[in-house]
Design a protein around this motif. Structure first.
Motif, PDB file in Angstrom:
ATOM      1  N   UNK A  90      30.833  36.534  40.277  1.00  0.00           N
ATOM      2  CA  UNK A  90      32.269  36.741  40.126  1.00  0.00           C
ATOM      3  C   UNK A  90      32.762  37.834  41.062  1.00  0.00           C
ATOM      4  N   UNK A  93      33.250  36.435  44.299  1.00  0.00           N
ATOM      5  CA  UNK A  93      34.478  35.655  44.361  1.00  0.00           C
ATOM      6  C   UNK A  93      35.690  36.562  44.535  1.00  0.00           C
ATOM      7  N   UNK A  94      35.684  37.680  43.819  1.00  0.00           N
ATOM      8  CA  UNK A  94      36.813  38.612  43.934  1.00  0.00           C
ATOM      9  C   UNK A  94      36.920  39.146  45.352  1.00  0.00           C
ATOM     10  N   UNK A  97      38.386  36.576  47.590  1.00  0.00           N
ATOM     11  CA  UNK A  97      39.813  36.392  47.359  1.00  0.00           C
ATOM     12  C   UNK A  97      40.610  37.613  47.804  1.00  0.00           C
ATOM     13  N   UNK A  99      40.934  40.697  46.711  1.00  0.00           N
ATOM     14  CA  UNK A  99      41.734  41.433  45.735  1.00  0.00           C
ATOM     15  C   UNK A  99      41.826  42.897  46.167  1.00  0.00           C
ATOM     16  N   UNK A 103      44.673  46.007  41.801  1.00  0.00           N
ATOM     17  CA  UNK A 103      44.389  45.001  40.774  1.00  0.00           C
ATOM     18  C   UNK A 103      43.148  45.394  39.978  1.00  0.00           C
ATOM     19  N   UNK A 107      43.188  46.387  35.902  1.00  0.00           N
ATOM     20  CA  UNK A 107      42.400  45.612  34.949  1.00  0.00           C
ATOM     21  C   UNK A 107      41.318  46.468  34.302  1.00  0.00           C
ATOM     22  N   UNK A 171      33.521  40.494  30.131  1.00  0.00           N
ATOM     23  CA  UNK A 171      34.789  40.459  30.858  1.00  0.00           C
ATOM     24  C   UNK A 171      34.933  41.661  31.796  1.00  0.00           C
TER      25      UNK A 171
ATOM     26  N   UNK B  66      29.309  28.146  44.166  1.00  0.00           N
ATOM     27  CA  UNK B  66      30.704  27.950  44.528  1.00  0.00           C
ATOM     28  C   UNK B  66      31.064  28.430  45.917  1.00  0.00           C
ATOM     29  N   UNK B  80      36.394  28.971  49.013  1.00  0.00           N
ATOM     30  CA  UNK B  80      36.609  30.075  48.086  1.00  0.00           C
ATOM     31  C   UNK B  80      36.153  29.640  46.709  1.00  0.00           C
ATOM     32  N   UNK B  81      35.279  30.425  46.088  1.00  0.00           N
ATOM     33  CA  UNK B  81      34.813  30.071  44.743  1.00  0.00           C
ATOM     34  C   UNK B  81      35.996  29.929  43.801  1.00  0.00           C
ATOM     35  N   UNK B  83      37.885  30.105  40.444  1.00  0.00           N
ATOM     36  CA  UNK B  83      37.711  30.902  39.237  1.00  0.00           C
ATOM     37  C   UNK B  83      37.213  30.063  38.079  1.00  0.00           C
ATOM     38  N   UNK B  86      33.567  29.068  37.986  1.00  0.00           N
ATOM     39  CA  UNK B  86      32.697  30.178  37.582  1.00  0.00           C
ATOM     40  C   UNK B  86      32.897  30.494  36.112  1.00  0.00           C
ATOM     41  N   UNK B 166      44.886  39.201  40.233  1.00  0.00           N
ATOM     42  CA  UNK B 166      43.843  38.170  40.268  1.00  0.00           C
ATOM     43  C   UNK B 166      42.587  38.580  39.506  1.00  0.00           C
ATOM     44  N   UNK B 167      42.332  39.874  39.427  1.00  0.00           N
ATOM     45  CA  UNK B 167      41.174  40.330  38.660  1.00  0.00           C
ATOM     46  C   UNK B 167      41.388  40.018  37.183  1.00  0.00           C
ATOM     47  N   UNK B 170      40.999  36.355  36.493  1.00  0.00           N
ATOM     48  CA  UNK B 170      39.593  35.975  36.408  1.00  0.00           C
ATOM     49  C   UNK B 170      38.959  36.465  35.114  1.00  0.00           C
ATOM     50  N   UNK B 171      39.298  37.688  34.737  1.00  0.00           N
ATOM     51  CA  UNK B 171      38.653  38.290  33.568  1.00  0.00           C
ATOM     52  C   UNK B 171      39.009  37.550  32.285  1.00  0.00           C
ATOM     53  N   UNK B 174      37.175  33.204  31.099  1.00  0.00           N
ATOM     54  CA  UNK B 174      36.055  32.761  30.253  1.00  0.00           C
ATOM     55  C   UNK B 174      36.392  32.802  28.770  1.00  0.00           C
TER      56      UNK B 174
END
Lengths: 254, 254
Positions: A90, A93-94, A97, A99, A103, A107, A171, B66, B80-81, B83, B86, B166-167, B170-171, B174
């Motif tokens: 993950x 992936x971030x 992307x 980020x 951000x 979070x 998370x 991914x 790009x993986x 979200x 994943x 975006x974080x 993603x968080x 799940x």
DNA sequence: TCTTATCTGTTTGTCCGACAAAGCTAGATT
DNA sequence: AATCTAGCTTTGTCGGACAAACAGATAAGA
């Protein structure tokens, strides 16, 4: 053409995918429990009736997904997916992307506060002892940014663990993996940064001990705001994580 | 034995892993951009000097992670993986760890509140339009639990998107994947549940429009508390997600 | 008797070569 | 010019092969 189709849709998934799916199903629904052996490649070849190359491709898929692993003797067995292994994907992936630290910071603030709230409510004696041990080690390496940063990461992991909430633990992990590596840069760059970090951890632990949620939240916020102030001295919050992080943590890992 | 070792630690990683790592590095550090082709298996064989089977095992690893995918003609390209791909694996991990709905609920409460706060602060006109569109569709299917549940999932995804973080997106994914499928059961089981859901969404959207953070948070909390009350009528919060969820969403997917 | 060393199948990681099916390419056809 | 067809490429799968690492059993030594 008949109104009701004569044939069902043919399953066109490649064989290696079907192998992976079949094994995954057995694990997910509990027929194969974590730790139990899957069998040798030869056995899987016999069971599925496909070539070993095909079985091996299927195995790679599951291995990467964290559902199976190889033990010391490289035999296959089911396992519980490790959070931090998945979190690494993950994090990646971030990064891709692009980020920003803003951000990430926002979070993490949310998740760490939730974490400390849970810890204040539900930390066990054992959790508190682990945190205390970590605090002691931190105090001992306060002059060493690299080691102190490592302790900081661990402190927050332990705090999430103390919250007894595994969903929260999971998370927060991806963001934490990207967020905390910068701590070393910050602690190294800001005089008294190390001392402030250890002090904050101390207050947080104290709050958890006293079951004082307000204090716990307060010091967690301060702790993260400290990070933010330190970070802004060396980089922009709106810069993508990629550039800043890549040159440090990821490059070092290679 | 000499005090300083004569030899370095030999790299014992299997070849397929090295192939995967090599390609991953090129993608992560941006030398191969998302969408760009990786080359054919034959070319990779030539470049790495290993067998095609070995290359293919490496490819499977990256594909599952991914990082690469096959386009319409099955040629390899970086990507790009996603979200939610994943997130699916994380959800699986949560199931295997037998987390409870209480953990899920607590974490989702935190993340959805953070989400609405971000949305109130930063939602664009486009975000608001999307949410409004969703609300309209929800109102139209208020009597259909399955479709309404789907709208509910989308509403919260759109809200996270509107937070521009975006974080956070993603968080929350799940937990959301496990949390929201139960909505159907609840809306179906509680009279007036559908109407209350749509009403809450309406108030949340209204708060986002008016940039009223307090109202947004208030209605989000109410919305989730509603879910909780509904859920407790049909199952225990402390039951593991596995049993409740498996019989519904996962079984349906098969 | 207990430990250590050796031997022997197994199993994995890798390689080679092969082939059918599906996709692409470019020349031939209408 | 658009379409069709034949040939080339690429993927997915197969069969077999072999060296290195390993587990288990056996033999030798204390």
């Amino acid at each position: 053409m008949p109104s009701t189709p004569l044939f069902r849709r043919i399953d066109v998934a490649p064989a290696y995918q079907k192998v992976a799916d079949a094994i995954e199903r057995e694990i997910i629904n509990g027929r194969i429990k974590p730790g139990e052996p899957i069998g040798t490649e030869q056995q899987l070849v016999a069971q599925f009736g496909v070539n070993r190359s095909t079985v091996r491709e299927g195995i790679r898929v599951l291995e990467e997904g964290g559902l199976i692993r190889r033990d010391s003797s490289r035999r296959l067995q089911a396992c519980l997916p490790r959070y931090n292994k998945l979190a690494t994907r993950l994090s990646r992936a971030l990064i891709l992307h692009e980020v920003t630290f803003r951000e990430l910071f926002e979070t993490s603030m949310t998740l760490e506060v939730a974490s400390v709230e849970g810890a204040v409510e539900r930390a066990t004696e054992e959790n508190i002892a682990e945190l205390a041990g970590n605090l002691e080690r931190s105090a001992a390496v306060v002059g060493n940014p690299a080691e102190l940063a490592e302790c900081d990461v661990e402190f927050h992991v332990l705090m999430a663990k103390a919250s007894q909430n595994r969903v929260l633990q999971l998370a927060r992990e991806p963001a934490a993996q990207l967020f905390f590596p910068t701590t070393e840069m910050i602690v190294g760059g800001v005089p008294e940064g190390g001392a402030r970090l250890v002090e904050a951890h101390g207050h947080i632990l104290d709050a958890i001990r006293r079951r004082d949620k307000e204090a716990g939240v307060l010091w967690t916020r301060r702790h993260l705001q400290d990070w933010r102030r330190g970070f802004e001295k060396i980089a922009s919050l709106d810069r993508s994580v990629e550039h800043t992080y890549m040159e440090h943590a990821y490059a070092a890992r290679q």
